[in-house]
Design an enzyme around this catalytic site. Structure first.
Site, mmCIF file in Angstrom:
data_model
loop_
_atom_site.group_PDB
_atom_site.id
_atom_site.type_symbol
_atom_site.label_atom_id
_atom_site.label_comp_id
_atom_site.label_asym_id
_atom_site.label_seq_id
_atom_site.Cartn_x
_atom_site.Cartn_y
_atom_site.Cartn_z
ATOM 1 N N HIS A 91 6.931 31.118 25.708
ATOM 2 C CA HIS A 91 7.892 30.032 25.910
ATOM 3 C C HIS A 91 7.658 28.887 24.923
ATOM 4 C CE1 HIS A 91 9.003 26.288 28.308
ATOM 5 N NE2 HIS A 91 10.145 26.822 27.977
ATOM 6 N N GLU A 94 9.183 29.799 21.687
ATOM 7 C CA GLU A 94 10.646 29.627 21.757
ATOM 8 C C GLU A 94 11.037 28.204 21.381
ATOM 9 O OE1 GLU A 94 13.669 28.176 24.795
ATOM 10 O OE2 GLU A 94 12.512 29.792 25.724
ATOM 11 N N HIS A 95 10.308 27.229 21.909
ATOM 12 C CA HIS A 95 10.578 25.830 21.543
ATOM 13 C C HIS A 95 10.347 25.605 20.046
ATOM 14 C CE1 HIS A 95 10.874 23.391 25.418
ATOM 15 N NE2 HIS A 95 10.788 24.654 25.828
ATOM 16 N N GLU A 171 7.935 19.781 31.081
ATOM 17 C CA GLU A 171 8.855 20.735 31.687
ATOM 18 C C GLU A 171 8.195 21.435 32.874
ATOM 19 O OE1 GLU A 171 11.238 24.852 30.477
ATOM 20 O OE2 GLU A 171 10.542 23.490 28.909
#
Length: 476
Positions: A91, A94-95, A171
């Site tokens: 993840h 991905e950022h 997040e």
């Protein structure tokens, strides 16, 4: 928790089925009759496929209803491929994919897509990481060039990483640590599984995020972001030959790298019920039950998966599902009760049921009531009229979903990425249509015993306010 867009598409399909359930009887019967006239599956885009010399598979879904295109690249690399100490790295990368390449400055990718009048986003799940753009058909060459650039030439700077890892940690706080029910689900997964990486959250454990480095992200990129581990899906107003030519001229130029072997990390047998209690600030208690369940590996042989899919729909498809009808409205044991099952995944799965107790009731009451609904089906089966209604609504949801080229592309990619084929979509729907009451009764008998069960219970604590502030700028 990072949003899995495939599951989001399925939830939207379920919402469509719920809308259909509220249609007055004559209109509902007309819809059912129309569906019954379909000899096969509802019409969908024509699909062509090709594999480039570097191993990248390309699917083209041709649909000329509007001059738009959905362009997606999926990597078969999700949190299931992570190792202890580096959870959340899929993840995080991905950022970082939006933070610049050899020819694009940080943030320029998104700015260029916006300037085209398009929209774009990305998503990480346990099974995969995906990137998409929706644009006018004339801009397809542009977005293919952009996506190929970051597949081959991503730059990972320490400065950008140090900023973005803080965004990811916020997040996690916002989506999990500040949400009691999310914490319960997280602890359920960590308790239900011991060897499989599905036990870790997709966003990662906070301690792993705190110790993560830009080198960890770079290693992940170099390990998994190679054409032979990627799937390209282009859906919309396109001609397959032209798309294949564009793919050859962009992605086809990227050299393939050897993929590392994937360890099986098989889950050992569960030998008794597992329970975990979670203390967190919340207004109401909450309980989640997770039963070990099979997933779809062979479309023709794995009939239990189809029956479990229908069992889930019988319990919780809409407000007429048994959990709402019996446990919420009838017995008034719960204010809310749900069931869920996803039959397609690369790793092990759970059939889940959950509920929030009504006033004067406890989580023990809810647990007993949820399990009793399954016991009744195991003992009595399902009436044919109820089964027929549920399957009609299920098919109707597929009809609504296939009206969107984006949803069609998501479904095709989702099947491919877990080891099935986009060609299986029609066969899977036919198998679901063919599920009998006896099959539903059989899976209710065999998959819901104590040795397959994990229970996570929320123990509400006094709510204290976090310092006020805006929500993080989340990509998902």
């Amino acid at each position: 928790m990072p949003i899995d867009f495939l599951r989001t598409a399925r939830r939207r399909a379920a919402a469509a089925r719920r809308r259909l359930a509220r249609v007055p009887a004559p209109a509902f019967l007309a819809a059912a009759s129309a569906l019954a006239l379909l000899a096969g599956t509802p019409a969908q885009a024509q699909t062509s496929e090709r594999t480039l010399a570097n191993g990248m598979k390309v699917l083209v879904l041709e649909d000329h209803r509007a001059p738009t295109v959905a362009h997606m690249v999926w990597y078969r690399a999700g949190s299931i491929d992570e190792v202890n100490g580096k959870t959340g790295v899929a993840h995080v990368l991905e950022h970082m994919m939006f933070k610049g390449t050899r020819s694009l400055a940080a943030g320029e990718f998104s700015k260029r897509v916006a300037a085209m009048g398009g929209r774009e986003n990305a998503f990480t799940s346990r099974d995969y990481t995906g990137y998409f753009q929706q644009i006018h058909r004339d801009r397809l060459p542009d977005v293919m060039g952009l996506e190929a650039e970051r597949m081959a030439n991503l730059l990972l700077s320490r400065e950008e990483f140090d900023k973005e890892i803080r965004v990811v940690m916020e997040e996690r706080r916002w989506r999990t640590e500040d949400r009691a029910q999310s914490l319960v689900i997280e602890q359920l997964m960590a308790t239900a599984f011991t060897a499989s990486p599905v036990r870790a959250p997709v966003v990662g454990w906070m301690s792993d995020l705190e110790s993560m480095s830009v080198d960890d992200a770079r290693e992940w990129y170099e390990r998994w972001y190679t054409p032979s581990n990627a799937l390209l899906v282009v859906a919309g107003d396109v001609e397959p030959a032209k798309v294949f030519a564009l793919a050859e001229s962009t992605y086809g130029k990227i050299p393939a790298r050897a993929l590392p072997p994937r360890k099986p990390q098989s889950e050992p047998a569960q030998r008794g019920v597992r329970r975990v209690w979670v203390k967190a600030p919340a207004e109401n208690p909450y309980v989640v039950l997770g039963f070990r369940a099979p997933t779809l590996r062979d479309v023709d042989k794995d009939t239990d998966a189809y029956a479990l899919e229908i069992l889930s729909a019988i319990l919780s498809l809409d407000e007429n599902g048994r959990l709402t009808r019996e446990v919420v409205r009838g017995q008034r044991i719960a204010n809310r009760a749900d069931a869920g099952y996803d039959m397609t995944s690369r790793g092990p799965a759970l059939f889940m049921m959950s509920g929030v107790p009504a006033d004067g009731k406890t989580t023990d009451d809810v647990e007993r009531a949820l399990r009793e609904q399954v016991r009744r089906i195991a003992a009595e089966g399902v009436r044919e009229d109820e089964l027929r209604r549920v399957k009609t609504q299920y098919v109707a949801g597929e009809v609504y979903k296939r009206d969107s080229i984006f949803a069609q592309a998501m479904e095709a990619a989702g099947l491919e990425i877990v080891g099935l084929s986009h060609r299986d979509e029609d066969r899977i729907l036919e198998k679901v249509r063919a599920v009998t009451s006896a099959q539903v009764q059989d899976v209710a008998r065999r998959w819901f015993d104590e040795d397959a069960l994990t229970v996570a219970t929320l123990l509400p604590q006094p709510i204290t306010q976090r310092p006020a502030g805006p929500a993080p700028a989340l990509r998902h």
